[in-house]
Design an enzyme around this catalytic site. Structure first.
Site, PDB file in Angstrom:
ATOM      1  N   HIS A  58       0.805  -1.232   0.000  1.00 40.25           N
ATOM      2  CA  HIS A  58       0.000   0.000   0.000  1.00 40.25           C
ATOM      3  C   HIS A  58       0.834   1.275   0.000  1.00 40.25           C
ATOM      4  O   HIS A  58       0.304   2.352  -0.274  1.00 40.25           O
ATOM      5  CB  HIS A  58      -0.971   0.004   1.185  1.00 40.25           C
ATOM      6  CG  HIS A  58      -1.948  -1.139   1.105  1.00 40.25           C
ATOM      7  ND1 HIS A  58      -3.254  -0.977   0.760  1.00 40.25           N
ATOM      8  CD2 HIS A  58      -1.754  -2.475   1.255  1.00 40.25           C
ATOM      9  CE1 HIS A  58      -3.849  -2.171   0.721  1.00 40.25           C
ATOM     10  NE2 HIS A  58      -2.953  -3.100   1.012  1.00 40.25           N
ATOM     11  N   ASP A 128      -7.509  -2.247   3.136  1.00 40.21           N
ATOM     12  CA  ASP A 128      -7.704  -3.680   3.405  1.00 40.21           C
ATOM     13  C   ASP A 128      -8.694  -3.908   4.536  1.00 40.21           C
ATOM     14  O   ASP A 128      -8.590  -4.894   5.272  1.00 40.21           O
ATOM     15  CB  ASP A 128      -6.367  -4.344   3.773  1.00 40.21           C
ATOM     16  CG  ASP A 128      -5.455  -4.512   2.568  1.00 40.21           C
ATOM     17  OD1 ASP A 128      -5.878  -4.248   1.436  1.00 40.21           O
ATOM     18  OD2 ASP A 128      -4.295  -4.931   2.789  1.00 40.21           O
TER      19      ASP A 128
HETATM   20 FE    FE Z   1      -3.041  -5.158   0.971  1.00 36.40          FE
HETATM   21 ZN    ZN Z   2      -2.726  -4.802   4.283  1.00 41.19          ZN
END
Ligand code: FE
Ligand code: ZN
Length: 253
Positions: A58, A128
């Site tokens: 990320h 997430d």
């Molecule tokens: Fe991820």
């Molecule tokens: Zn993650």
């Protein structure tokens, strides 16, 4: 309003690029090159980077993006975020002048302790935490925290577009169907998603309304979901315990 460009990265990540005119904002750039390619192709200037949590997929591209663009980096204050200039705790409102838009920062701990989501202009960028048909694993927080975070996201308007960070929907729905085989909307979604994936189309964004109808992790109050959870953990009689039982079951599914 701004345009949203989906940038696939790695095996199944999505980086989201928001653009208005010649200015761009990027969410969760795990990799730099695919973002740099879009910025160069469309002659865009990157003004802001939004990071939801510290995992490498990320934020791994932030350093290389900053080498070529002078952008502010927004991310959780209590996580190690590369190049962060604007630490966030949740509860703030981000004014992104380059997009002419404001985003609310929502603290959604569970997957990681500092995980934040960005909500604005009818769009949710949730990293997430919430996925199509599923949710992130609880790595750092507790099941109670993750359940509370998902409940918070579920309270957003039904039409909210959910821009999560991974293409996990098809596998998530296989689990959802094991939990709730009698859910007609879920069965229809399974068909829609199979068709989309057969054509290599994305299943993201979905909407909060669709997730509430077909994602078992947002359905911990539904009698059929509670009954299924109780077959795996007899104490799964109330929200957080139902969620914990589902998450455990899914981990081994
Ligand atoms: Fe991820
Ligand atoms: Zn993650």
């Amino acid at each position: 309003m701004f345009d949203i460009v989906q940038i696939p990265a790695f095996k199944d990540n999505y980086i989201w690029l928001l653009r208005k005119g010649r200015q761009a904002v990027v969410v969760d750039p795990g990799d730099a090159q695919p973002v740099l390619d879009v910025l160069a192709r469309d002659e865009l200037r990157l003004t802001d980077i939004l990071v939801t949590h510290h995992h490498a997929d990320h934020q791994g591209g932030v350093g290389r993006l900053l080498a070529q663009h002078r952008a502010e980096v927004h991310g959780p204050s209590n996580e190690p975020i590369a190049g962060r200039t604007r630490p966030l705790v949740g509860g703030e409102t981000l004014q992104l002048a380059s997009l002419g838009a404001a985003f609310q920062v929502l603290a959604v701990p569970g997957h990681t302790l500092g995980h934040v989501a960005y909500y604005g202009a009818g769009c949710l960028f949730c990293g997430d935490t919430l996925f199509g048909g599923g949710c992130g694993r609880v790595f750092e927080g507790t099941a109670e925290q993750m359940f509370a975070s998902l409940t918070r996201l579920a309270a957003l308007p039904d039409e909210t577009a959910v821009y999560c960070a991974h293409e996990y929907t098809e596998a998530n729905l296989r689990f959802a169907l094991a939990v709730e085989p009698g859910n007609d909307r879920l069965r229809k979604r399974v068909e829609e998603v199979a068709l989309a994936r057969a054509k290599s189309c994305s299943t993201v964004p979905s909407t909060i309304g669709l997730e509430k109808e077909s994602n078992p992790f947002l359905r911990c109050h539904a009698p059929a979901v509670i009954a299924a959870a109780r077959r795996h953990a007899s104490g799964a009689t109330y929200g957080p315990a139902v969620f914990a039982a589902l998450r455990e079951w899914k981990n081994g599914f």
